[in-house]
Each structure stands twice: as C-alpha cells, then as structure tokens.
Design a protein around this motif. Sequence first.
Motif, short mmCIF file in Angstrom:
data_model
loop_
_atom_site.label_atom_id
_atom_site.label_comp_id
_atom_site.label_asym_id
_atom_site.label_seq_id
_atom_site.Cartn_x
_atom_site.Cartn_y
_atom_site.Cartn_z
N ARG A 140 0.84 -1.20 0.00
CA ARG A 140 0.00 0.00 0.00
C ARG A 140 0.87 1.25 0.00
O ARG A 140 0.56 2.24 -0.68
CB ARG A 140 -0.92 -0.02 1.22
N ARG A 141 1.99 1.19 0.74
CA ARG A 141 2.91 2.33 0.78
C ARG A 141 3.53 2.56 -0.59
O ARG A 141 3.72 3.68 -1.03
CB ARG A 141 3.99 2.03 1.82
N ALA A 142 3.87 1.47 -1.29
CA ALA A 142 4.47 1.59 -2.62
C ALA A 142 3.49 2.18 -3.62
O ALA A 142 3.89 2.88 -4.55
CB ALA A 142 4.96 0.22 -3.10
N ALA A 143 2.19 1.90 -3.44
CA ALA A 143 1.19 2.37 -4.39
C ALA A 143 0.72 3.79 -4.12
O ALA A 143 0.13 4.43 -4.99
CB ALA A 143 -0.02 1.43 -4.38
N ALA A 144 0.98 4.30 -2.91
CA ALA A 144 0.48 5.63 -2.56
C ALA A 144 1.34 6.72 -3.20
O ALA A 144 2.56 6.67 -3.09
CB ALA A 144 0.49 5.80 -1.04
N PRO A 145 0.73 7.70 -3.87
CA PRO A 145 1.50 8.75 -4.56
C PRO A 145 2.42 9.53 -3.64
O PRO A 145 3.53 9.87 -4.01
CB PRO A 145 0.41 9.65 -5.16
N GLY A 146 1.97 9.81 -2.41
CA GLY A 146 2.79 10.61 -1.51
C GLY A 146 3.56 9.81 -0.50
O GLY A 146 3.99 10.34 0.52
N ALA A 147 3.75 8.50 -0.76
CA ALA A 147 4.34 7.62 0.25
C ALA A 147 5.75 8.03 0.63
O ALA A 147 6.11 8.02 1.80
CB ALA A 147 4.35 6.17 -0.27
N VAL A 148 6.56 8.42 -0.34
CA VAL A 148 7.96 8.71 -0.04
C VAL A 148 8.08 9.94 0.85
O VAL A 148 8.78 9.93 1.86
CB VAL A 148 8.76 8.92 -1.34
N ALA A 149 7.36 11.01 0.53
CA ALA A 149 7.42 12.23 1.33
C ALA A 149 6.92 11.98 2.76
O ALA A 149 7.51 12.44 3.72
CB ALA A 149 6.59 13.32 0.69
N LEU A 150 5.85 11.21 2.87
CA LEU A 150 5.32 10.93 4.20
C LEU A 150 6.29 10.10 5.01
O LEU A 150 6.48 10.32 6.21
CB LEU A 150 3.97 10.20 4.08
N GLU A 151 6.95 9.13 4.37
CA GLU A 151 7.90 8.28 5.07
C GLU A 151 9.09 9.08 5.57
O GLU A 151 9.62 8.82 6.63
CB GLU A 151 8.39 7.16 4.14
N GLN A 152 9.51 10.07 4.80
CA GLN A 152 10.63 10.88 5.22
C GLN A 152 10.24 11.82 6.36
O GLN A 152 11.03 12.16 7.21
CB GLN A 152 11.17 11.68 4.03
N ALA A 153 8.96 12.24 6.37
CA ALA A 153 8.53 13.21 7.36
C ALA A 153 8.35 12.60 8.74
O ALA A 153 8.64 13.21 9.74
CB ALA A 153 7.21 13.85 6.90
N GLY A 154 7.83 11.39 8.82
CA GLY A 154 7.56 10.78 10.12
C GLY A 154 8.02 9.35 10.14
O GLY A 154 7.66 8.57 9.28
N GLY A 155 8.83 9.00 11.14
CA GLY A 155 9.34 7.64 11.22
C GLY A 155 8.80 6.95 12.46
O GLY A 155 7.94 7.45 13.17
N LEU A 156 9.36 5.78 12.72
CA LEU A 156 8.97 5.00 13.89
C LEU A 156 9.67 5.52 15.13
O LEU A 156 10.83 5.93 15.09
CB LEU A 156 9.36 3.54 13.67
N THR A 157 8.95 5.48 16.25
CA THR A 157 9.61 5.74 17.52
C THR A 157 10.50 4.54 17.85
O THR A 157 10.36 3.46 17.26
CB THR A 157 8.59 5.92 18.64
N LEU A 158 11.41 4.70 18.81
CA LEU A 158 12.28 3.59 19.19
C LEU A 158 11.47 2.41 19.69
O LEU A 158 11.75 1.25 19.35
CB LEU A 158 13.27 4.06 20.27
#
Length: 209
Positions: free
Chosen positions: A92-110
């Motif tokens: 689903r992340r690969a298919a989402a148009p804004g997936a890359v920008a969103l992934e860079q903006a917010g990551g996982l907590t420890l």
Amino acid sequence: MTGPVFAFLSGFALSAALIMAIGAQNLFVLRQGLRREHVGPIVLFCGTVDALLIAAGVAGIGAFLAAAPQLTRLLALGGAGFLGWHGFVALRRAAAPGAVALEQAGGLTLGRALAATAGFTFLNPHVYLDTVLLMGAAGSAQAPALRPLFVLGAASASFAWFAAIGYGARLLRPLFLRPGAWRVLDILVGLTMLALAASLLASVARPSV
C-alpha cells in the motif's frame, strides 16, 4: 580437525550461512538502515536475541521445541498474520502517490521500531529452526568445553551480519534518494512478506507425518 579455533569458526560459518538468506527480519533491518533510524538498538536487539537462542539450543532447549509441534503451529499462525499485515502495508505504501514524502517526514519511535523487530524475530518459526534446532544440534556435537566457543562464533557472525546490513545500508542511500527506488524496495518487501506468510500457512495446513 578439532580445537578452540575450529569450534569458533564452525559456529561462525554455520550461523553466517543460515542468517544471510533474504527474510523479513533482514529486510526490516535494511530498511531502517537506509532511513538511519534506530539502527544501533535494532542491530543490538537482533544480535543479542540470536546469541541467546543459539545458547539455549546448545544447552538443550531445541529438543523441547522439537517435541512440541503445537507450539510451532501457533507460532506459524501468528507469524503468518504478522507478516501478511506488514506485506500489505508495504505494498500500500508503494502504491500511494505521496508515500515517499510521508515516510521521510515521520518515522517509527524507538519503542515501535523495537516492537516491530521483536515481531519479525519471535513470530518467525524459521528463527527457532535455524538458531535453536540446527545451531543447537551442531553445537551439542562439540565437546562440552568447546561449546561456549561455538556459541561465541555463531553470535559473532550474527552481530557482524546485522551490523553490516544496518550500517552498510547507508552506502545505498544515494540510490534511494530516488522515489522509484523506495517503491521498488517496498514492493520487494511486500511480496517477500506475503510469500513468507503463505509458506507459513501452507506449513500449518500440511498434515503431520
């Protein structure tokens, strides 16, 4: 050939051969390494768990797991659900148009990163087959005085491998500045996890011999 050096190298070589196969845990560590996100704690977690499981197998716990097929089936079902969900999320992340920008903006907590690492580790029955049963059987074949060196060699290979893919992933970072590369990785991760989930379900459905 026998002796301390041989016992250490035997553990190192066998552990390296088993751990280098592409799997959900390795792909997760690689992805976190590419993002430079909690790499140290994740590498430490994976290596420590491997060391403890190998030591447990050499100590004889592998025989207990081999005699408890229902436990293996429960682990397989839980692992299939966990991997299937993460595979779906990756696709689903690969298919989402804004997936890359969103992934860079917010990551996982420890905490979430370690929880995911624990899931990829403990909900995979192959982890127990490799570390507890296979490594345990090989380590038990060593003379009692040499078994700690076998475990040390095996644990060293595990730590070295996870450190290599976790910290070495940054060498691939220039490639992954391209959005298309992230999508390819997510597709690979998603399909791999779905395939692993399907194989676990097939193993549960397969009648016992």
